[in-house]
Write a protein that holds these residues in place. Structure first.
Motif, short mmCIF file in Angstrom:
data_model
loop_
_atom_site.label_atom_id
_atom_site.label_comp_id
_atom_site.label_asym_id
_atom_site.label_seq_id
_atom_site.Cartn_x
_atom_site.Cartn_y
_atom_site.Cartn_z
N ALA A 102 13.45 -45.14 75.09
CA ALA A 102 12.13 -45.43 75.67
C ALA A 102 11.67 -46.83 75.29
CB ALA A 102 11.12 -44.39 75.19
N ARG A 103 11.84 -47.18 74.02
CA ARG A 103 11.48 -48.54 73.57
C ARG A 103 12.28 -49.57 74.34
NH1 ARG A 103 9.81 -49.32 67.63
NH2 ARG A 103 8.73 -47.41 67.06
N LEU A 104 13.56 -49.32 74.51
CA LEU A 104 14.43 -50.25 75.22
C LEU A 104 13.93 -50.48 76.64
CD1 LEU A 104 18.32 -50.02 75.27
CD2 LEU A 104 17.03 -50.14 77.39
N GLY A 105 13.61 -49.40 77.35
CA GLY A 105 13.18 -49.53 78.73
C GLY A 105 11.91 -50.34 78.88
N LEU A 106 10.98 -50.15 77.95
CA LEU A 106 9.70 -50.85 78.02
C LEU A 106 9.78 -52.27 77.49
CD1 LEU A 106 7.47 -47.87 76.84
CD2 LEU A 106 7.52 -48.86 79.14
N ARG A 107 10.33 -52.42 76.30
CA ARG A 107 10.32 -53.74 75.65
C ARG A 107 11.31 -54.71 76.26
NH1 ARG A 107 9.10 -52.16 69.28
NH2 ARG A 107 7.28 -50.85 69.78
N HIS A 108 12.37 -54.19 76.87
CA HIS A 108 13.35 -55.06 77.52
C HIS A 108 13.06 -55.23 79.01
CE1 HIS A 108 16.69 -55.06 74.26
NE2 HIS A 108 15.48 -55.04 73.74
N ASP A 135 24.96 -58.85 79.30
CA ASP A 135 23.51 -58.76 79.29
C ASP A 135 23.00 -58.59 77.86
OD1 ASP A 135 21.01 -58.19 81.17
OD2 ASP A 135 20.90 -56.86 79.42
N PRO A 136 21.86 -59.21 77.52
CA PRO A 136 21.37 -59.14 76.13
C PRO A 136 21.01 -57.74 75.67
CG PRO A 136 19.76 -60.17 77.58
CD PRO A 136 21.03 -60.08 78.36
N THR A 137 20.63 -56.84 76.57
CA THR A 137 20.36 -55.47 76.15
C THR A 137 21.65 -54.76 75.78
OG1 THR A 137 18.36 -55.31 77.51
CG2 THR A 137 19.42 -53.24 76.88
N ALA A 138 22.65 -54.86 76.62
CA ALA A 138 23.92 -54.19 76.34
C ALA A 138 24.58 -54.72 75.07
CB ALA A 138 24.86 -54.36 77.53
N MET A 139 24.31 -56.00 74.74
CA MET A 139 24.96 -56.65 73.60
C MET A 139 24.04 -56.79 72.39
SD MET A 139 28.12 -57.44 74.50
CE MET A 139 28.66 -58.82 73.48
N ALA A 140 22.91 -56.09 72.37
CA ALA A 140 21.93 -56.32 71.31
C ALA A 140 22.28 -55.64 69.99
CB ALA A 140 20.55 -55.87 71.78
N ASP A 149 36.11 -55.72 77.82
CA ASP A 149 37.43 -56.34 77.82
C ASP A 149 38.02 -56.24 76.42
OD1 ASP A 149 36.34 -58.33 76.21
OD2 ASP A 149 36.56 -59.94 77.69
N ARG A 150 39.19 -56.80 76.23
CA ARG A 150 39.89 -56.64 74.96
C ARG A 150 39.22 -57.39 73.81
NH1 ARG A 150 46.28 -57.18 76.82
NH2 ARG A 150 46.34 -55.26 78.10
N SER A 151 38.34 -58.33 74.13
CA SER A 151 37.66 -59.10 73.08
C SER A 151 36.29 -58.53 72.73
CB SER A 151 37.52 -60.56 73.52
OG SER A 151 38.78 -61.16 73.72
N GLY A 152 35.93 -57.41 73.36
CA GLY A 152 34.65 -56.79 73.05
C GLY A 152 33.50 -57.26 73.92
N ASN A 153 33.79 -57.96 75.02
CA ASN A 153 32.74 -58.41 75.94
C ASN A 153 32.47 -57.31 76.95
OD1 ASN A 153 32.59 -61.23 74.97
ND2 ASN A 153 34.68 -61.33 75.74
N ILE A 154 31.21 -56.96 77.14
CA ILE A 154 30.86 -55.91 78.08
C ILE A 154 30.72 -56.48 79.48
CG2 ILE A 154 28.33 -56.06 77.85
CD1 ILE A 154 28.39 -52.93 77.79
N ARG A 205 20.23 -45.37 79.15
CA ARG A 205 21.64 -45.12 78.82
C ARG A 205 22.53 -45.84 79.82
NH1 ARG A 205 24.13 -40.58 79.35
NH2 ARG A 205 22.70 -39.71 80.89
N VAL A 206 23.68 -46.31 79.36
CA VAL A 206 24.71 -46.82 80.26
C VAL A 206 25.44 -45.61 80.85
CG1 VAL A 206 26.82 -48.16 80.47
CG2 VAL A 206 25.02 -48.92 78.91
N VAL A 207 25.44 -45.53 82.19
CA VAL A 207 26.09 -44.37 82.83
C VAL A 207 27.25 -44.78 83.73
CG1 VAL A 207 24.03 -42.94 82.73
CG2 VAL A 207 24.40 -44.42 84.73
N GLY A 208 27.51 -46.07 83.87
CA GLY A 208 28.62 -46.51 84.71
C GLY A 208 28.67 -48.02 84.79
N GLY A 209 29.39 -48.50 85.80
CA GLY A 209 29.53 -49.94 85.98
C GLY A 209 29.45 -50.31 87.45
N TRP A 210 29.27 -51.59 87.73
CA TRP A 210 29.16 -52.06 89.11
C TRP A 210 29.94 -53.36 89.27
CZ3 TRP A 210 27.03 -56.84 90.31
CH2 TRP A 210 26.29 -57.45 89.30
N ALA A 211 30.08 -53.79 90.51
CA ALA A 211 30.78 -55.04 90.81
C ALA A 211 30.35 -55.51 92.19
CB ALA A 211 32.29 -54.85 90.75
N GLN A 212 30.64 -56.77 92.48
CA GLN A 212 30.43 -57.31 93.82
C GLN A 212 31.79 -57.59 94.45
OE1 GLN A 212 29.16 -61.39 94.34
NE2 GLN A 212 27.78 -60.84 96.02
N ARG A 213 32.03 -57.03 95.62
CA ARG A 213 33.29 -57.25 96.32
C ARG A 213 33.27 -58.58 97.05
NH1 ARG A 213 34.18 -51.03 98.45
NH2 ARG A 213 35.15 -50.28 96.51
#
Length: 397
Positions: free
Chosen positions: A15-21, A296-301, A319-324, A333-341
């Motif tokens: 909840a804090r994450l959703g509001l403060r971020h 993104d700074p939230t995912a990597m905070a 990725d293999r270096s720990g980059n999201i 919550r993270v529930v999946g991923g997206w991309a641009q074709r």
């Protein structure tokens, strides 16, 4: 309460994450400056990340690119510079001195010593010569206002000097003084990243003189930075704080004490919040979804991420270096991923086990709406994350 400490569970942290971020719809910001202030720092290694991170948090995402360009390159209210862990971030400009003193000085000393040592090992000119080149380079940059490395080398030809790095080793290479010296000047807080050569997605950039800032006491600057970060990201564990700042444990503990941080109980152990920030925080009024960019700074905070990221998703999203990579969020919550074709379509995947079956339809509807917001921003622009992840590659194949 646990041993006199309030327990903050994962639901409240989300909840804090959703509001403060600024991710919940009711908490979205009006300007990039508001976004940066709310998050303390935006990851700036991949230029597209900055603009997409801002867009995800603005009431009107169509303003993200022009307004971020204005803040960075016209008004100078945001600055792209080296910060924690030798990483490039975008900060509110008023934080330049705090970041430099709290995280940059140690890295800068190490980087300069490494450059001098590598040049000496290669038989290249010495530190006195390097100091002369530095002075001439900074003077040339001041005259030009902004310049590429090639333009600076035209003014100061000694920047083109080359030397062999790690001779005889498997990773031997040839370095140019301009590349190494400008990086050192960056971590020393003397130069910053300027306007890109191409569009807002371009990784090629100009250098610019750093904003003038006072030299602050290191301990005071660390306390100031940590206080801001806990207001944005608390509660957090000591391990989270050490990881995000890149400081030694002793520095983290000194800063926690200086700001009067309060202990709370988390599911994984002891956590900390800023002084006076122990009151319960209710969830946003309406469920929310977000499509956040790679790095993104939230995912990597935080270093400890199990409270918002199912470990089963990690192999798909990092990725293999720990980059999201690009992530899909639902209610904190993270529930999946997206991309641009290649044709511009925004696509996503949410594994069935990531959301409750009865909520799946609502999640898909809200995510589709966010994809529409993002697609409207991108238009004909195509983005490819700098650090590609398994799911992002799969979605774009």
């Amino acid at each position: 309460m646990t041993d006199g400490r309030r327990h903050i569970d994962a639901a409240e942290r989300r909840a804090r994450l959703g509001l403060r971020h600024r991710l919940a719809a009711a908490a979205r910001a009006a300007t990039p400056e508001e976004v940066a202030a709310s998050l303390v720092a935006l990851h700036g290694t991949d230029p597209a990340t900055v603009h997409l991170a801002v867009a995800a948090r603005l009431s009107d995402p169509a303003k993200a690119v022009p307004e971020t360009e204005r803040a960075l390159y016209e008004d100078g209210t945001l600055v792209r510079m080296h910060g924690m862990r030798h990483t490039v971030f975008v900060f509110p400009t008023e934080l330049t001195a705090v970041v430099h003193a709290s995280t940059g000085l140690t890295v800068a000393a190490r980087e300069r010593a490494s450059l001098v040592k590598d040049m000496a090992a290669a038989g290249a000119p010495d530190a006195a010569w390097l100091a002369e080149v530095e002075r001439a380079t900074l003077a040339a940059l001041a005259r030009r206002g902004q310049a590429t490395a090639a333009e600076l080398a035209a003014d100061e030809p000694r920047l083109r000097e080359r030397f062999v790095y790690a001779a005889g080793k498997s990773y031997e290479g040839v370095h140019t003084v301009s590349t190494r010296l400008l990086r050192v000047l960056g971590v020393e807080g003397k130069v910053v990243r300027g306007r890109p050569l191409g569009s807002w997605t371009s990784s090629q950039f100009r250098w610019a003189p750093a904003p003038a800032h006072p030299e602050l006491d290191v301990a005071g600057a660390q306390a100031g930075l940590l206080g801001r970060w806990l207001r944005a990201c608390g509660p957090a564990t000591e391990a989270d704080l050490k990881w995000w700042t890149g400081w030694r444990v002793t520095e983290v503990r000194r800063a926690l004490s200086a700001i009067g941080a309060e202990e709370v109980a988390l599911d994984e152990g002891t956590g900390y919040v800023a002084e006076g920030d122990t009151d319960p925080v209710a969830a946003p009024g309406a469920p929310w979804a977000a499509l956040l960019p790679a790095l993104d700074p939230t995912a990597m905070a935080w270093q400890g991420r199990d409270w918002y990221l199912d470990p089963a998703l990690r192999p798909l999203l990092f990725d293999r270096s720990g980059n999201i990579g690009p992530t899909v969020w639902w209610n904190g919550r993270v529930v999946g991923g997206w991309a641009q074709r290649a044709d511009g379509e925004i696509v996503w995947r949410i594994p069935a086990e990531s959301v409750r079956r009865e909520a799946a339809a609502e999640v898909e509807t809200e995510v589709a709406a966010e994809a529409g917001r993002l697609g409207g921003l991108l238009g004909a622009t195509r983005i490819t994350p700098r650090f590609r992840t398994p799911l992002e590659r799969e979605l774009t194949a």
